[in-house]
Design a protein around this motif. Structure first.
Motif, PDB file in Angstrom:
ATOM      1  N   ALA A 100     -38.577  -3.494  54.054  1.00 45.93           N
ATOM      2  CA  ALA A 100     -38.641  -4.931  53.775  1.00 45.93           C
ATOM      3  C   ALA A 100     -40.065  -5.447  53.875  1.00 45.93           C
ATOM      4  CB  ALA A 100     -37.731  -5.680  54.750  1.00 45.93           C
ATOM      5  N   ILE A 101     -40.831  -4.927  54.824  1.00 48.54           N
ATOM      6  CA  ILE A 101     -42.223  -5.369  54.977  1.00 48.54           C
ATOM      7  C   ILE A 101     -43.079  -4.901  53.807  1.00 48.54           C
ATOM      8  CG2 ILE A 101     -44.295  -5.111  56.393  1.00 48.54           C
ATOM      9  CD1 ILE A 101     -42.414  -4.927  58.832  1.00 48.54           C
ATOM     10  N   LEU A 102     -42.883  -3.645  53.381  1.00 48.33           N
ATOM     11  CA  LEU A 102     -43.710  -3.094  52.303  1.00 48.33           C
ATOM     12  C   LEU A 102     -43.324  -3.654  50.936  1.00 48.33           C
ATOM     13  CD1 LEU A 102     -43.884   0.648  53.414  1.00 48.33           C
ATOM     14  CD2 LEU A 102     -45.681  -1.070  53.608  1.00 48.33           C
ATOM     15  N   GLN A 103     -42.029  -3.987  50.760  1.00 43.54           N
ATOM     16  CA  GLN A 103     -41.526  -4.529  49.491  1.00 43.54           C
ATOM     17  C   GLN A 103     -41.964  -3.670  48.296  1.00 43.54           C
ATOM     18  OE1 GLN A 103     -42.765  -8.645  49.324  1.00 43.54           O
ATOM     19  NE2 GLN A 103     -41.165  -9.296  50.716  1.00 43.54           N
ATOM     20  N   PRO A 104     -41.403  -2.474  48.174  1.00 43.71           N
ATOM     21  CA  PRO A 104     -41.795  -1.581  47.075  1.00 43.71           C
ATOM     22  C   PRO A 104     -41.496  -2.186  45.707  1.00 43.71           C
ATOM     23  CG  PRO A 104     -39.780  -0.806  48.138  1.00 43.71           C
ATOM     24  CD  PRO A 104     -40.321  -1.913  48.991  1.00 43.71           C
ATOM     25  N   LYS A 105     -42.433  -1.978  44.783  1.00 45.04           N
ATOM     26  CA  LYS A 105     -42.274  -2.468  43.408  1.00 45.04           C
ATOM     27  C   LYS A 105     -42.084  -1.293  42.463  1.00 45.04           C
ATOM     28  CE  LYS A 105     -45.325  -6.470  44.210  1.00 45.04           C
ATOM     29  NZ  LYS A 105     -45.688  -6.113  45.591  1.00 45.04           N
ATOM     30  N   ASN A 106     -41.315  -1.514  41.417  1.00 42.90           N
ATOM     31  CA  ASN A 106     -41.089  -0.467  40.423  1.00 42.90           C
ATOM     32  C   ASN A 106     -42.385  -0.140  39.680  1.00 42.90           C
ATOM     33  OD1 ASN A 106     -38.386  -0.318  41.034  1.00 42.90           O
ATOM     34  ND2 ASN A 106     -37.743  -1.678  39.376  1.00 42.90           N
ATOM     35  N   PRO A 107     -42.548   1.109  39.267  1.00 42.45           N
ATOM     36  CA  PRO A 107     -43.720   1.432  38.442  1.00 42.45           C
ATOM     37  C   PRO A 107     -43.668   0.669  37.127  1.00 42.45           C
ATOM     38  CG  PRO A 107     -42.137   3.247  38.434  1.00 42.45           C
ATOM     39  CD  PRO A 107     -41.680   2.272  39.469  1.00 42.45           C
ATOM     40  N   ARG A 108     -44.840   0.460  36.537  1.00 45.56           N
ATOM     41  CA  ARG A 108     -44.933  -0.282  35.270  1.00 45.56           C
ATOM     42  C   ARG A 108     -45.309   0.671  34.148  1.00 45.56           C
ATOM     43  NH1 ARG A 108     -48.429  -5.199  38.040  1.00 45.56           N
ATOM     44  NH2 ARG A 108     -46.709  -6.016  39.323  1.00 45.56           N
ATOM     45  N   PHE A 109     -44.493   0.683  33.107  1.00 42.86           N
ATOM     46  CA  PHE A 109     -44.702   1.578  31.975  1.00 42.86           C
ATOM     47  C   PHE A 109     -45.121   0.775  30.743  1.00 42.86           C
ATOM     48  CE2 PHE A 109     -42.437   4.328  34.738  1.00 42.86           C
ATOM     49  CZ  PHE A 109     -42.655   5.637  34.305  1.00 42.86           C
ATOM     50  N   ILE A 129     -47.712   7.214  26.633  1.00 46.12           N
ATOM     51  CA  ILE A 129     -47.069   6.329  27.597  1.00 46.12           C
ATOM     52  C   ILE A 129     -47.890   6.325  28.880  1.00 46.12           C
ATOM     53  CG2 ILE A 129     -44.984   5.895  28.945  1.00 46.12           C
ATOM     54  CD1 ILE A 129     -43.478   7.529  26.778  1.00 46.12           C
ATOM     55  N   SER A 130     -48.198   5.152  29.370  1.00 48.35           N
ATOM     56  CA  SER A 130     -48.918   5.045  30.644  1.00 48.35           C
ATOM     57  C   SER A 130     -47.990   4.473  31.704  1.00 48.35           C
ATOM     58  CB  SER A 130     -50.152   4.153  30.509  1.00 48.35           C
ATOM     59  OG  SER A 130     -49.776   2.818  30.227  1.00 48.35           O
ATOM     60  N   SER A 131     -48.184   4.944  32.931  1.00 46.81           N
ATOM     61  CA  SER A 131     -47.402   4.464  34.060  1.00 46.81           C
ATOM     62  C   SER A 131     -48.355   4.076  35.185  1.00 46.81           C
ATOM     63  CB  SER A 131     -46.436   5.542  34.551  1.00 46.81           C
ATOM     64  OG  SER A 131     -45.841   5.163  35.773  1.00 46.81           O
ATOM     65  N   ARG A 132     -48.160   2.907  35.757  1.00 46.59           N
ATOM     66  CA  ARG A 132     -49.012   2.430  36.857  1.00 46.59           C
ATOM     67  C   ARG A 132     -48.167   2.159  38.082  1.00 46.59           C
ATOM     68  NH1 ARG A 132     -50.664  -2.533  39.005  1.00 46.59           N
ATOM     69  NH2 ARG A 132     -52.743  -2.489  39.953  1.00 46.59           N
ATOM     70  N   ASN A 133     -48.633   2.646  39.224  1.00 52.24           N
ATOM     71  CA  ASN A 133     -47.986   2.362  40.500  1.00 52.24           C
ATOM     72  C   ASN A 133     -48.608   1.085  41.083  1.00 52.24           C
ATOM     73  OD1 ASN A 133     -46.927   2.277  43.066  1.00 52.24           O
ATOM     74  ND2 ASN A 133     -47.799   4.216  43.748  1.00 52.24           N
ATOM     75  N   GLN A 181     -47.769  10.217  41.980  1.00 48.85           N
ATOM     76  CA  GLN A 181     -48.613   9.075  41.616  1.00 48.85           C
ATOM     77  C   GLN A 181     -48.988   8.321  42.888  1.00 48.85           C
ATOM     78  OE1 GLN A 181     -46.886   5.749  39.271  1.00 48.85           O
ATOM     79  NE2 GLN A 181     -48.433   6.276  37.764  1.00 48.85           N
ATOM     80  N   GLY A 182     -50.280   8.324  43.205  1.00 50.02           N
ATOM     81  CA  GLY A 182     -50.753   7.675  44.421  1.00 50.02           C
ATOM     82  C   GLY A 182     -50.783   6.163  44.306  1.00 50.02           C
ATOM     83  N   HIS A 183     -51.258   5.511  45.363  1.00 42.62           N
ATOM     84  CA  HIS A 183     -51.306   4.051  45.408  1.00 42.62           C
ATOM     85  C   HIS A 183     -52.216   3.509  44.307  1.00 42.62           C
ATOM     86  CE1 HIS A 183     -51.000   5.119  49.957  1.00 42.62           C
ATOM     87  NE2 HIS A 183     -49.876   5.380  49.318  1.00 42.62           N
ATOM     88  N   LYS A 184     -51.691   2.590  43.517  1.00 43.88           N
ATOM     89  CA  LYS A 184     -52.426   1.915  42.449  1.00 43.88           C
ATOM     90  C   LYS A 184     -52.906   2.880  41.348  1.00 43.88           C
ATOM     91  CE  LYS A 184     -52.405  -2.225  44.391  1.00 43.88           C
ATOM     92  NZ  LYS A 184     -51.761  -3.418  43.767  1.00 43.88           N
ATOM     93  N   ASP A 185     -52.409   4.111  41.350  1.00 41.71           N
ATOM     94  CA  ASP A 185     -52.851   5.093  40.351  1.00 41.71           C
ATOM     95  C   ASP A 185     -52.184   4.844  38.998  1.00 41.71           C
ATOM     96  OD1 ASP A 185     -54.516   6.285  42.096  1.00 41.71           O
ATOM     97  OD2 ASP A 185     -53.363   8.138  42.356  1.00 41.71           O
ATOM     98  N   VAL A 186     -52.814   5.380  37.953  1.00 37.68           N
ATOM     99  CA  VAL A 186     -52.278   5.304  36.591  1.00 37.68           C
ATOM    100  C   VAL A 186     -52.165   6.716  36.032  1.00 37.68           C
ATOM    101  CG1 VAL A 186     -52.653   4.477  34.237  1.00 37.68           C
ATOM    102  CG2 VAL A 186     -53.262   3.013  36.187  1.00 37.68           C
ATOM    103  N   ASN A 187     -50.998   7.037  35.484  1.00 36.55           N
ATOM    104  CA  ASN A 187     -50.782   8.313  34.809  1.00 36.55           C
ATOM    105  C   ASN A 187     -50.564   8.055  33.329  1.00 36.55           C
ATOM    106  OD1 ASN A 187     -50.290   8.860  37.650  1.00 36.55           O
ATOM    107  ND2 ASN A 187     -49.503  10.845  36.995  1.00 36.55           N
ATOM    108  N   VAL A 188     -51.069   8.945  32.497  1.00 36.61           N
ATOM    109  CA  VAL A 188     -50.898   8.826  31.039  1.00 36.61           C
ATOM    110  C   VAL A 188     -50.313  10.129  30.517  1.00 36.61           C
ATOM    111  CG1 VAL A 188     -52.017   8.422  28.820  1.00 36.61           C
ATOM    112  CG2 VAL A 188     -52.830   7.210  30.866  1.00 36.61           C
ATOM    113  N   TRP A 189     -49.241  10.011  29.757  1.00 35.61           N
ATOM    114  CA  TRP A 189     -48.593  11.170  29.155  1.00 35.61           C
ATOM    115  C   TRP A 189     -48.556  10.999  27.637  1.00 35.61           C
ATOM    116  CZ3 TRP A 189     -45.508   8.646  33.119  1.00 35.61           C
ATOM    117  CH2 TRP A 189     -45.623   9.241  34.376  1.00 35.61           C
TER     118      TRP A 189
END
Length: 210
Positions: A41-50, A76-80, A114-122
């Motif tokens: 609840a404190i961290l409030q995880p957010k879904n990755p953005r594609f 396709i790019s994905s951002r954490n 995928q690390g914190h604030k990282d972006v992956n591209v496929w």
């Protein structure tokens, strides 16, 4: 104390010990679960953005309103977006659909972290050779292709895990939907000819559900 009384007393003692052990185990599990929920609840995880960045079309042919042959590459790019939570992509399958019907085979993306604030591209290739299509979809595909534009949905299905410090969650289902409109011809086309293919810049944000 008779032997019968001794056995009865011994059994009662064992029962009390078992009850205490079970109670301690339940309390411990409850505390651990409560701590996990509080941290979550404190961290409030957010879904990755594609984002579907582009699509390069090598083949898109409908034969006799019945079979479809496709071959294209998508980027396709994905951002954490989380700054304290990492994401394990354990399994990702990419494919395309037309009016809710799958028109390509599954293409797998290798597992990755995928690390914190990282972006992956496929940039996977997705294709299908003489894939049967429903009669009504075949007619619509032929009509859309003749008109010079087709609306597709690029989908990604898979499983992910969340990582917080040394804690790693269980697996969750990931569903990504990227609706896209590809203008093959006409004044609205954005395609650039690259060899025997046409590349379309899309920059389409996707819907993500975990």
């Amino acid at each position: 104390m008779t032997g019968k009384e001794y056995c009865s007393h011994h059994k009662d003692r064992r029962r009390r010990q078992v009850r205490r052990a079970c109670a301690c185990l339940l309390i411990f599990n409850f505390i651990v679960l409560l701590l996990i929920l509080l941290v979550w609840a404190i961290l409030q995880p957010k879904n990755p953005r594609f984002v579907l960045q582009d699509a390069t079309v090598y083949a898109f042919n409908v034969s006799s309103n019945t079979f479809l042959t496709t071959n294209f590459q998508v980027t396709i790019s994905s951002r954490n977006p989380n700054d304290k939570i990492g994401i394990y992509y354990d399994r990702l399958h990419v494919y395309a659909t037309y009016r809710s019907q799958q028109i390509t085979y599954y293409t797998s993306i290798p597992p990755t972290y995928q690390g914190h604030k990282d972006v992956n591209v496929w940039s996977p290739f997705i294709f299908g050779n003489n894939v049967p299509v429903a009669p009504y979809n075949g007619i619509s595909l032929t009509s859309d292709a003749a008109a010079g534009a087709v609306s597709l949905t690029i989908k990604i299905d898979g499983r992910v895990r969340w990582k917080v410090g040394t804690f790693t969650s269980g697996r969750y289902h990931l569903h990504v939907r990227c609706p896209t409109y590809i203008p093959f011809a006409g004044p609205r086309t954005t395609g650039v000819v690259i060899g025997n293919a046409i590349k379309y810049q899309l920059t389409q944000r996707c819907r993500v559900n975990v």
